[in-house]
Structure formats: structure tokens, C-alpha cells
Design a protein around this motif. Structure first.
Motif, mmCIF file in Angstrom:
data_model
loop_
_atom_site.group_PDB
_atom_site.id
_atom_site.type_symbol
_atom_site.label_atom_id
_atom_site.label_comp_id
_atom_site.label_asym_id
_atom_site.label_seq_id
_atom_site.Cartn_x
_atom_site.Cartn_y
_atom_site.Cartn_z
ATOM 1 N N ARG A 193 27.166 48.474 46.907
ATOM 2 C CA ARG A 193 28.590 48.403 46.628
ATOM 3 C C ARG A 193 29.295 48.535 47.973
ATOM 4 N NH1 ARG A 193 29.859 49.014 41.265
ATOM 5 N NH2 ARG A 193 31.981 49.719 41.710
ATOM 6 N N TRP A 194 30.297 47.687 48.206
ATOM 7 C CA TRP A 194 30.822 47.588 49.577
ATOM 8 C C TRP A 194 32.347 47.591 49.618
ATOM 9 C CZ3 TRP A 194 26.205 47.808 51.815
ATOM 10 C CH2 TRP A 194 26.148 47.873 53.214
ATOM 11 N N THR A 195 32.877 48.171 50.692
ATOM 12 C CA THR A 195 34.314 48.137 50.967
ATOM 13 C C THR A 195 34.528 47.975 52.469
ATOM 14 O OG1 THR A 195 36.418 49.274 50.584
ATOM 15 C CG2 THR A 195 34.550 50.632 51.225
ATOM 16 N N ALA A 196 35.773 47.764 52.868
ATOM 17 C CA ALA A 196 36.082 47.465 54.273
ATOM 18 C C ALA A 196 36.511 48.718 55.021
ATOM 19 C CB ALA A 196 37.189 46.412 54.354
ATOM 20 N N CYS A 197 36.113 48.803 56.286
ATOM 21 C CA CYS A 197 36.507 49.935 57.129
ATOM 22 C C CYS A 197 37.770 49.622 57.930
ATOM 23 C CB CYS A 197 35.369 50.297 58.083
ATOM 24 S SG CYS A 197 35.021 49.028 59.334
ATOM 25 N N ASN A 198 38.262 48.399 57.830
ATOM 26 C CA ASN A 198 39.441 47.985 58.589
ATOM 27 C C ASN A 198 40.280 47.076 57.693
ATOM 28 O OD1 ASN A 198 41.114 46.215 60.385
ATOM 29 N ND2 ASN A 198 40.117 47.379 62.012
ATOM 30 N N CYS A 231 40.008 51.302 47.249
ATOM 31 C CA CYS A 231 38.777 50.496 47.347
ATOM 32 C C CYS A 231 37.564 51.380 47.624
ATOM 33 C CB CYS A 231 38.926 49.442 48.444
ATOM 34 S SG CYS A 231 40.050 48.092 48.035
ATOM 35 N N ILE A 232 37.726 52.357 48.504
ATOM 36 C CA ILE A 232 36.624 53.277 48.789
ATOM 37 C C ILE A 232 36.252 54.057 47.537
ATOM 38 C CG2 ILE A 232 36.015 55.394 50.039
ATOM 39 C CD1 ILE A 232 37.441 54.321 52.466
ATOM 40 N N ASP A 233 37.257 54.533 46.821
ATOM 41 C CA ASP A 233 36.989 55.309 45.617
ATOM 42 C C ASP A 233 36.287 54.478 44.544
ATOM 43 O OD1 ASP A 233 37.653 58.046 44.356
ATOM 44 O OD2 ASP A 233 38.292 56.624 42.807
ATOM 45 N N ARG A 234 36.689 53.201 44.406
ATOM 46 C CA ARG A 234 36.060 52.337 43.412
ATOM 47 C C ARG A 234 34.583 52.099 43.723
ATOM 48 N NH1 ARG A 234 38.395 48.954 39.811
ATOM 49 N NH2 ARG A 234 36.192 48.711 39.260
ATOM 50 N N CYS A 235 34.241 52.096 44.997
ATOM 51 C CA CYS A 235 32.837 51.921 45.376
ATOM 52 C C CYS A 235 32.007 53.152 45.025
ATOM 53 C CB CYS A 235 32.730 51.645 46.875
ATOM 54 S SG CYS A 235 33.072 49.943 47.326
ATOM 55 N N VAL A 236 32.607 54.325 45.214
ATOM 56 C CA VAL A 236 31.874 55.575 45.010
ATOM 57 C C VAL A 236 31.884 56.006 43.551
ATOM 58 C CG1 VAL A 236 31.763 58.022 45.628
ATOM 59 C CG2 VAL A 236 32.395 56.313 47.356
ATOM 60 N N ASN A 237 33.053 55.960 42.943
ATOM 61 C CA ASN A 237 33.246 56.512 41.606
ATOM 62 C C ASN A 237 33.189 55.402 40.557
ATOM 63 O OD1 ASN A 237 33.871 58.209 39.477
ATOM 64 N ND2 ASN A 237 36.080 58.144 39.870
ATOM 65 N N THR A 238 32.021 55.153 40.059
ATOM 66 C CA THR A 238 31.858 54.146 39.015
ATOM 67 C C THR A 238 30.872 54.653 37.972
ATOM 68 O OG1 THR A 238 31.271 51.828 38.585
ATOM 69 C CG2 THR A 238 30.017 52.965 40.289
ATOM 70 N N GLU A 239 31.095 54.320 36.754
ATOM 71 C CA GLU A 239 30.281 54.825 35.653
ATOM 72 C C GLU A 239 28.872 54.230 35.679
ATOM 73 O OE1 GLU A 239 30.502 55.189 30.740
ATOM 74 O OE2 GLU A 239 32.169 54.326 31.898
ATOM 75 N N LYS A 260 36.028 64.513 48.270
ATOM 76 C CA LYS A 260 36.372 64.217 46.876
ATOM 77 C C LYS A 260 35.196 64.376 45.911
ATOM 78 C CE LYS A 260 40.652 62.952 47.683
ATOM 79 N NZ LYS A 260 41.827 63.624 47.067
ATOM 80 N N TYR A 261 33.999 64.093 46.392
ATOM 81 C CA TYR A 261 32.828 64.138 45.507
ATOM 82 C C TYR A 261 31.698 64.934 46.173
ATOM 83 C CZ TYR A 261 35.448 60.285 43.437
ATOM 84 O OH TYR A 261 36.442 59.520 42.874
#
Length: 532
Positions: A193-198, A231-239, A260-261
Motif C-alpha cells: 500500500r503506497w502514498t507520496a512523501c511529497n 492519504c498516509i492514514d488510508r494506507c495504514v488504517n484499513t480493515e 497514531k497507531y
């Protein structure tokens, strides 16, 4: 007298006739051009021009309008969008563009408000436009042609699946080169699962291509601050999915999970960090006794330092500067803040263009290296009033302060080649007395009350990935280093790595150099010898 009067009367009559003919021609030409729906008859136009008398033309005085035309006080829809881009907030306290500059669509709807589905029926992603996936796939295929080290690793290890069971959450620049890395990790057995750092470096079409293959990507070019953390939260926090590995660039993902987690963070088997900023943050956690998982420092690995940081920046700094400013650098006075590997690359590139290069450096060894390379080592305050360009590449914060920005001359260029946007004190420029004017994508004029303008690039963010591209070949080496570090941490027996920060072993980095790479270097070497 009577003859003279008669001649004068005749001339006046002739002049009156010529004026009337000219007016008729003007009216006829105007009638043909004003109507939008009528088609111009070339025969009529030809006869109209032939009707203009060629002798004794009527002289008319030309009037110059001194008053400048005012722009409309009520901007168009496009104008309002352009204005909103220059004043809207972005992640980590930065102005942001509301939409991707790579997308010509007028659709200003944030991707968070859209419902998109890929061809497999999945909606577990959030990108600008999933329909760009085909274009992004071509970008990825082009990148693969020059990423031999990474593809060699994929080919050798694909059958063994060394990352089977690994659930990797990543926060990096999302480019075609990164996509090759992500697809390599998937080929080796990992779920990603991926998100952007910039907020500026995401290639929307590449994000779409990855989402189409099933990788959960949450990123688009021009995110806001709220979008960035969402976006970061959606990558980490998923069911039904919990990460056990982190690949980070800058430390934002690591710190978000840590704060947060914390329960999820404690179960992480390893962290791989590739930027100097993120490494500093890991060492801070380690020193405070708060780092509860082992981490691999890729930034200080031999391959990352000696190839990516040096040669990649040596080429991409010029690309970013030229695309944004169109400035000729021969004879310009440039200050490079920091003479690490990134600073060395920037100095070499600008010196080759004929720029007069100064260096600021607090490390005595690096300062001595700068002197030995022919650069004058100075304090920034000594030259701040005379320089044309300032480039920061330290990984530190407040390297260029508001006081120094106030003393810069009109038309100076300020930009950053470090990961974080804190090297330049951009926050201090957001005050009522200063005006921000968006000139083009990633180029802002910050205007002082006296009319002085300072040109700020990418709002103080990483110049090369925000404003241009980087060499694929070099990124292949860095991406392979990251993949090897993930494999090592994930497969290491319990007890090998403690809760600390480690360097990738030098021999492991050397193993990345494939036969294809050696052939590439040999070709260059043979070319140099034949030239001699």
C-alpha cells in the motif's frame, strides 16, 4: 485668380471623393470581418483593396494610448482557479496547487470526492484519474529499460518469493522508477500500500497505472496538507490489513504510525529509510529510547551516497533550474549551502556552466574538500546581498532565514535540494506585507513592499523531483538497495537486529552492480580511452 480658385475647388472635390471611397471600403471590410458566422469572400476582399486610391492617400494622425489597459476586476473561472492555486494551503505548512499540473482537465474535484473503480472492480485507491493508467504503464515500461539492477534482482529472486507474507506500507515519491520498485516487491511476494512523501512529485498517470494492477495507491500531484495526512492514514488504517514493514522517505509515515497507531507500530518487523531527514528522525527516536523496531539507514549506504546523492543531483539540479527559470547561469553568483554528496553534485554542475560558486559548510572536512575543489567557502551573511541563486542541501532547518531573505537582491532565486521544506524559512514569508504571485507551475514571486521580488521554486520543497525528473539509471541502484534492505530485515532471524538504526552492509550494496551495469561502465571507460 478665378483659375486658381477653380483648381482649388476641383482638388477639394477630388479629396472629398477619395475620403468617401475610403470610408466605403472600410465599411465593406468591417462588414465582412465582424460577423462570426459569415464566410469571407476572397473576391470581395480583393476588389475592396483594389478600390483604395493609390494617389494622394489620406493622412491620418496616429494616436498613442498612454493609459494602460486594466485587467478585469472579476477574474474568469480559470483565473479564479489560478489564483486559488497560489494561495491555498498544502501539506506541512506550504502553499499548494489545487490540481495536478500534469492533468489538462478542468475538473477541479478532489480525488477524495470521486468514486473510481479499476478494471478488476476494486476501489481501494485514490488517484487523480484512473483512466490515465495506460499512459502510466508506458512510462513504467520506459523506466524499466534503464533499471537493470532492479530487474536483475526481480528475475533472480522471483521464484523464491523472499517477501512472501510481507505487508509493506510505503511513503516515497511516486514516479515511474518507484513503480518499478513497487512491482518488483509485489513480484517477490509482498503486498503493498503506497502514498507520496511529497505533494508535488507524484506522477498522476503512474499512480493510476499502479492502482490498475491492484496496488492500493493514495496520492496525486498537488495535495493539500489535509490530503497528505489523509492519504498516509488510508494506507495504514484499513480493515483486514495490517502492515509489518515500512519503506519511508522523510520519516512522515514512520512518525504518523508511531504517534497514531503505537500498537501497530510495535508489530513492525523493520523500517527502511532513504533520506537524510528521515534518518535524523530515526536517530532521534533511537537516542530517546522510543525506537521499538529495527531500522535500516539506506541514505548512508555506499550506493545511495556515491551514486544517487552525488550523480543524480549533479544532473537533475540543472534540469529543475532550467525548466522553472530559463536563466543562463554563466557568470551568475551561486551559493550552495552544504557540501555533502548532494552539495558536491550541485557545485560540479553549476561550475561546469560557468557559474561563480560559493559554499557554506559547518563540517570542517567537507569545508576543506570544497576548498580543494576550488570553491570559496564563506558564511552566507557575507555574500547574501550579492548572490543571484541560493541552493540549500543540508537536511537541516532554517538554513536560510527571513532576515537573510530580506537582504537578498531583486530577482534572486531560492530553492532547496534537501528532502524537507524547512531548510528555507518559507513560513516566515507568509505575512500580510508580502505578496505571493504564482508565475508558472512551481514558481512563485515573493514581492516585498518596496517592489523587490525573490523567486521561490517549489515552495522550498525538493527541487528536482518537484520541478523535473531524475536519471532512471541511478534510481535503479537506489531502488535495489531499498529492496535488499527490506529482504534482509524481513528474513533476518530473531535477535540479529535490535531496536536500533543499522547501515546496509557494504558487500550487500556491491552485489547490486550487475553484469549489465558493469558493461555500461566498461562502455564509458572504453569511450574515454579512445578519446585519449
Amino acid at each position: 485668380m478665378s483659375e486658381s480658385a477653380g483648381e482649388a475647388k476641383s482638388e477639394a472635390k477630388q479629396a472629398s471623393k477619395e475620403v468617401k471611397e475610403s470610408e466605403n471600403v472600410a465599411e465593406k471590410y468591417s462588414a465582412m470581418t465582424v460577423s462570426k458566422n459569415s464566410e469571407m469572400n476572397m473576391g470581395d476582399l480583393s476588389s475592396a483593396f483594389s478600390a483604395v486610391p493609390t494617389h494622394k492617400p489620406v493622412k491620418k494622425q496616429i494616436q498613442f494610448v498612454e493609459d494602460k489597459q486594466e485587467f478585469s476586476k472579476f477574474p474568469t473561472k480559470a483565473g479564479r482557479r489560478s489564483l486559488s492555486r497560489s494561495i491555498s494551503q498544502s501539506s506541512t505548512d506550504s502553499y499548494s496547487s489545487a490540481a495536478s499540473y500534469t492533468d489538462s482537465s478542468d475538473d477541479e474535484t478532489t480525488p477524495r470526492d470521486k468514486t473510481q473503480v479499476n478494471s478488476k472492480g476494486s476501489s481501494d485507491f485514490c488517484v487523480k484519474n484512473i483512466k490515465q493508467a495506460e499512459f502510466g504503464r508506458r512510462e513504467i515500461e520506459i523506466a524499466e529499460q534503464d533499471m537493470s539492477a532492479l530487474l536483475s534482482l526481480r528475475k533472480r529472486a522471483q521464484s523464491e518469493k523472499p517477501l512472501a507474507g510481507a505487508k509493506i506500507v510505503g511513503c516515497t515519491h511516486i514516479t515511474a522508477q518507484t513503480a518499478v520498485l513497487i512491482e518488483t516487491l509485489v513480484a517477490l511476494g509482498a503486498q503493498c500500500r503506497w502514498t507520496a512523501c511529497n505533494i508535488y512529485s507524484t506522477q498522476n498517470e503512474v499512480a493510476a497505472a499502479l492502482s490498475e494492477t491492484g496496488v492500493a495507491v493514495f496520492a496525486w500531484k498537488g495535495e493539500s496538507e489535509d490530503d497528505f495526512w489523509w492519504c498516509i492514514d488510508r494506507c495504514v488504517n484499513t480493515e483486514g490489513w495490517q502492515p509489518n514493514m515500512i519503506l519511508d522517505d522523510g520519516g512522515d509515515l514512520t512518525h504518523w504510525m508511531y504517534k497514531k497507531y503505537p500498537n501497530v507500530f510495535k508489530k513492525i518487523r523493520g523500517i527502511v529509510e532513504e533520506s537524510v531527514t528521515g534518518v535524523h528522525r530515526l536517530y532521534q527516536l533511537s537516542k530517546a529510547g522510543k525506537l521499538c523496531v529495527p531500522a535500516m539507514n539506506v541514505n548512508d549506504s555506499v550506493t545511495k551516497q556515491k551514486f544517487d546523492n552525488l550523480y543524480c543531483c549533479r544532473e537533475s539540479i540543472l534540469d529543475g533550474l532550467k525548466r522553472t527559470t530559463d536563466v543562463m547561469f554563466g557568470g551568475k553568483q551561486v551559493v550552495i549551502c552544504g557540501f555533502g554528496e548532494v552539495g558536491k553534485g550541485c557545485c560540479a554542475a553549476l561550475k561546469a556552466l560557468g557559474a561563480i560558486v560559493y559554499v557554506t559548510e559547518i563540517d570542517p572536512i567537507c569545508a576543506l574538500q570544497a576548498c580543494m575543489d576550488g570553491f570559496r567557502v564563506v558564511k552566507l551573511n557575507e555574500v547574501i546581498r550579492q548572490v543571484d541563486v541560493i541552493i540549500t542541501c543540508t537536511g537541516n532547518k532554517n538554513v536560510v532565514t527571513r532576515d537573510q531573505l530580506d537582504r537578498m537582491k531583486n530577482g534572486s532565486i531560492v530553492c532547496n535540494m534537501g528532502h524537507s521544506n524547512t531548510e528555507i524559512d518559507v513560513a516566515s514569508l507568509r505575512t500580510p506585507e508580502l505578496t505571493w504571485e504564482r508565475v508558472r507551475s512551481q514558481v512563485d514571486h515573493v514581492i516585498w513592499p518596496d517592489g523587490k521580488r525573490v523567486i521561490l521554486l517549489a515552495e522550498g520543497r525538493l527541487l528536482n523531483l518537484s520541478c523535473s525528473t531524475v536519471p532512471t539509471f541511478v534510481l535503479s541502484i537506489t531502488a535495489t538497495t531499498q529492496a535488499l534492505a527490506l529482504i534482509e530485515l524481513y528474513n533476518a532471524p530473531e535477535g540479529r537486529y535490535k531496536q536500533d538504526v543499522y547501515l546496509l552492509p557494504k558487500k550487500m550494496g556491491e552485489a547490486e552492480i550487475t553484469d549489465h551495469d558493469l558493461k555500461y561502465f566498461k562502455t564509458l571507460s572504453n569511450g574515454c580511452q579512445s578519446a585519449i
